[in-house]
Write a protein that holds these residues in place. Structure first.
Motif, PDB file in Angstrom:
ATOM      1  N   GLN A  52       9.703  -1.371  -2.521  1.00  0.00           N
ATOM      2  CA  GLN A  52       9.309  -2.519  -3.533  1.00  0.00           C
ATOM      3  C   GLN A  52      10.438  -3.622  -2.917  1.00  0.00           C
ATOM      4  OE1 GLN A  52      10.167  -1.412  -7.639  1.00  0.00           O
ATOM      5  NE2 GLN A  52       9.055  -3.408  -8.148  1.00  0.00           N
ATOM      6  N   ALA A  53      11.733  -3.352  -2.596  1.00  0.00           N
ATOM      7  CA  ALA A  53      12.615  -4.208  -2.218  1.00  0.00           C
ATOM      8  C   ALA A  53      12.214  -5.042  -0.880  1.00  0.00           C
ATOM      9  CB  ALA A  53      13.973  -3.720  -2.103  1.00  0.00           C
ATOM     10  N   GLU A  54      11.620  -4.013  -0.041  1.00  0.00           N
ATOM     11  CA  GLU A  54      11.098  -4.478   1.501  1.00  0.00           C
ATOM     12  C   GLU A  54       9.659  -5.555   0.965  1.00  0.00           C
ATOM     13  OE1 GLU A  54      11.064  -5.066   5.348  1.00  0.00           O
ATOM     14  OE2 GLU A  54      12.570  -4.186   4.041  1.00  0.00           O
ATOM     15  N   THR A  89       0.716  -1.291   0.038  1.00  0.00           N
ATOM     16  CA  THR A  89       0.202  -0.067   0.160  1.00  0.00           C
ATOM     17  C   THR A  89       0.697   1.380  -0.013  1.00  0.00           C
ATOM     18  OG1 THR A  89      -1.701  -1.296   1.266  1.00  0.00           O
ATOM     19  CG2 THR A  89      -1.819   1.272   1.173  1.00  0.00           C
ATOM     20  N   SER A  90       1.643   1.308   0.696  1.00  0.00           N
ATOM     21  CA  SER A  90       2.889   2.488   0.936  1.00  0.00           C
ATOM     22  C   SER A  90       3.679   2.639  -0.516  1.00  0.00           C
ATOM     23  CB  SER A  90       3.817   2.124   1.966  1.00  0.00           C
ATOM     24  OG  SER A  90       3.355   2.218   3.126  1.00  0.00           O
ATOM     25  N   ARG A  91       4.002   1.359  -1.065  1.00  0.00           N
ATOM     26  CA  ARG A  91       4.398   1.566  -2.361  1.00  0.00           C
ATOM     27  C   ARG A  91       3.638   2.151  -3.517  1.00  0.00           C
ATOM     28  NH1 ARG A  91       3.908  -1.313  -6.501  1.00  0.00           N
ATOM     29  NH2 ARG A  91       2.741  -3.050  -5.556  1.00  0.00           N
ATOM     30  N   LYS A  92       2.337   1.748  -3.360  1.00  0.00           N
ATOM     31  CA  LYS A  92       1.346   2.187  -4.397  1.00  0.00           C
ATOM     32  C   LYS A  92       1.141   3.845  -4.041  1.00  0.00           C
ATOM     33  CE  LYS A  92      -1.604   1.577  -7.615  1.00  0.00           C
ATOM     34  NZ  LYS A  92      -0.908   1.185  -9.120  1.00  0.00           N
ATOM     35  N   ARG A  93       1.145   4.108  -2.922  1.00  0.00           N
ATOM     36  CA  ARG A  93       0.857   5.370  -2.499  1.00  0.00           C
ATOM     37  C   ARG A  93       2.366   6.384  -3.146  1.00  0.00           C
ATOM     38  NH1 ARG A  93       0.693   5.024   2.453  1.00  0.00           N
ATOM     39  NH2 ARG A  93      -1.791   4.575   2.776  1.00  0.00           N
ATOM     40  N   VAL A  94       3.282   5.874  -2.833  1.00  0.00           N
ATOM     41  CA  VAL A  94       4.310   6.692  -3.221  1.00  0.00           C
ATOM     42  C   VAL A  94       4.207   6.622  -4.975  1.00  0.00           C
ATOM     43  CG1 VAL A  94       6.919   6.451  -3.630  1.00  0.00           C
ATOM     44  CG2 VAL A  94       5.933   6.159  -1.590  1.00  0.00           C
ATOM     45  N   GLU A  95       3.948   5.611  -5.534  1.00  0.00           N
ATOM     46  CA  GLU A  95       3.727   5.639  -7.195  1.00  0.00           C
ATOM     47  C   GLU A  95       2.694   6.713  -7.643  1.00  0.00           C
ATOM     48  OE1 GLU A  95       2.873   1.748  -8.173  1.00  0.00           O
ATOM     49  OE2 GLU A  95       4.738   0.819  -7.806  1.00  0.00           O
ATOM     50  N   LEU A 151      11.159  10.202  -3.936  1.00  0.00           N
ATOM     51  CA  LEU A 151       9.905   9.575  -3.880  1.00  0.00           C
ATOM     52  C   LEU A 151      10.460   8.117  -4.581  1.00  0.00           C
ATOM     53  CD1 LEU A 151       7.077  11.662  -4.411  1.00  0.00           C
ATOM     54  CD2 LEU A 151       7.880  10.790  -2.655  1.00  0.00           C
ATOM     55  N   LYS A 152      11.426   8.311  -5.563  1.00  0.00           N
ATOM     56  CA  LYS A 152      11.761   7.146  -6.460  1.00  0.00           C
ATOM     57  C   LYS A 152      12.641   6.382  -5.614  1.00  0.00           C
ATOM     58  CE  LYS A 152      11.259   8.805 -11.035  1.00  0.00           C
ATOM     59  NZ  LYS A 152      11.774   9.145 -12.429  1.00  0.00           N
ATOM     60  N   VAL A 153      13.426   6.834  -4.800  1.00  0.00           N
ATOM     61  CA  VAL A 153      14.254   6.004  -3.908  1.00  0.00           C
ATOM     62  C   VAL A 153      13.408   5.544  -2.937  1.00  0.00           C
ATOM     63  CG1 VAL A 153      16.120   6.253  -2.093  1.00  0.00           C
ATOM     64  CG2 VAL A 153      16.442   7.619  -4.400  1.00  0.00           C
ATOM     65  N   GLN A 154      12.411   6.291  -2.282  1.00  0.00           N
ATOM     66  CA  GLN A 154      11.573   5.264  -1.455  1.00  0.00           C
ATOM     67  C   GLN A 154      10.845   4.374  -2.004  1.00  0.00           C
ATOM     68  OE1 GLN A 154       8.981   8.383   0.414  1.00  0.00           O
ATOM     69  NE2 GLN A 154      10.754   9.713   1.126  1.00  0.00           N
ATOM     70  N   HIS A 155      10.244   4.530  -3.269  1.00  0.00           N
ATOM     71  CA  HIS A 155       9.508   3.435  -3.929  1.00  0.00           C
ATOM     72  C   HIS A 155      10.606   2.152  -4.051  1.00  0.00           C
ATOM     73  CE1 HIS A 155       8.307   1.457  -7.713  1.00  0.00           C
ATOM     74  NE2 HIS A 155       7.083   1.953  -7.292  1.00  0.00           N
ATOM     75  N   ASP A 156      11.736   2.452  -4.472  1.00  0.00           N
ATOM     76  CA  ASP A 156      12.660   1.389  -4.712  1.00  0.00           C
ATOM     77  C   ASP A 156      12.857   0.467  -3.304  1.00  0.00           C
ATOM     78  OD1 ASP A 156      12.874   1.942  -7.478  1.00  0.00           O
ATOM     79  OD2 ASP A 156      14.644   3.080  -7.274  1.00  0.00           O
TER      80      ASP A 156
END
Length: 274
Positions: A112-114, A52-58, A104-109
């Motif tokens: 995604q890894a987590e 959910t967090s990844r999707k929010r960052v996207e 945000l892209k760094v957070q997204h990566d």
């Protein structure tokens, strides 16, 4: 060792023994399986939260990209009308948005890894839970069969608590029955001998009792004489014993046999020839 330490050791040993007696391996396995399911549910919930967090960052990155594109279009339009200052401001805002998008892209990566790690851990945990469930059911079935076999063997051997109580009850009933039979036989003997009076009927007759005793002795003598006759140790004086007369007939028989020749001679004297 101090008194308190000894008391503590005794208490712990007693408590351990009581807990071991109360513990059911099947219940323990079910509880462990339930805890593993709860842990698996938490891992899955964590995967869902990270996703959910990844999707929010996207979504945020997509929104910033759209806004950066709009600033670029505004800068182009400002330059076309000769407003360089407005074009510079639009490009400055666009640059700030690009910095935010990079963060945000760094957070997204990272998210995604987590998410991938948690997904892999969830799959492994699911496999372990499934394996534990199969092993749990196998152990429970084996324990149940062993418990049933133990109870059957204890029932056959009579060492179980229920069968032990039944055995003791049967033993007490047999002992009481034997005691009552012995008491009844003793009372019958005392009544027959006249030592006790029978208040339910007429009083015992001493003469009749003595005659019954003598009759019993006569039966023994008859049986003894019969056995002697069978062994060839003497004649069978059954008729004499039944009539109460002495055995004299076997002694008179030779005398009669000696008298018979004389009688025949006296009968032949009147004849004409010897």
């Amino acid at each position: 060792m101090s008194v308190m330490k000894r008391l503590s050791m005794i208490f712990k040993s007693k408590a351990n023994r009581a807990l071991d007696k109360m513990e059911d391996p099947r219940e323990t396995l079910d509880y462990s399986y339930q805890r593993q399911l709860e842990l698996l549910q938490k891992v899955r919930r964590g995967v869902a939260d990270v996703a959910t967090s990844r999707k929010r960052v996207e979504l945020q990155i997509t929104g910033l990209e759209k806004q950066a594109q709009r600033y670029e279009e505004q800068g182009r339009k400002a330059l076309s009308v000769g407003r360089e200052d407005l074009a510079r401001e639009a490009l400055q805002r666009r640059s700030n948005l690009q910095t935010q998008m990079a963060d945000l892209k760094v957070q997204h990566d990272n998210l995604q890894a987590e998410e991938e790690k948690l997904t892999t851990a969830s799959q492994r945990l699911q496999s372990k839970v499934d394996s534990f469930r199969t092993k749990k059911e196998t152990i429970k079935a084996t324990y149940t069969a062993a418990e049933a076999q133990t109870r059957i063997n204890e029932a056959f051997s009579g060492i179980s608590e229920e069968m032990g109580d039944v055995g003791l009850a049967i033993q007490r009933a047999e002992d009481k029955t034997a005691s009552m039979q012995a008491r009844a036989g003793a009372i019958d003997e005392l009544l027959a001998s006249g030592a006790l009076d029978d208040y339910s009927g007429t009083k015992a007759d001493d003469i009749q009792a003595e005659l019954d005793r003598m009759g019993g002795g006569m039966d023994v003598e008859l049986e003894l004489a019969r056995m002697k006759s069978e062994l060839g140790q003497g004649p069978a004086p059954q008729g004499a014993i039944e009539q109460g007369q002495p055995q004299q007939q076997p002694q008179q028989a030779p005398q009669q046999a000696q008298q018979q020749p004389g009688q025949t001679q006296q009968l032949r004297q009147p004849g004409e020839g010897a």
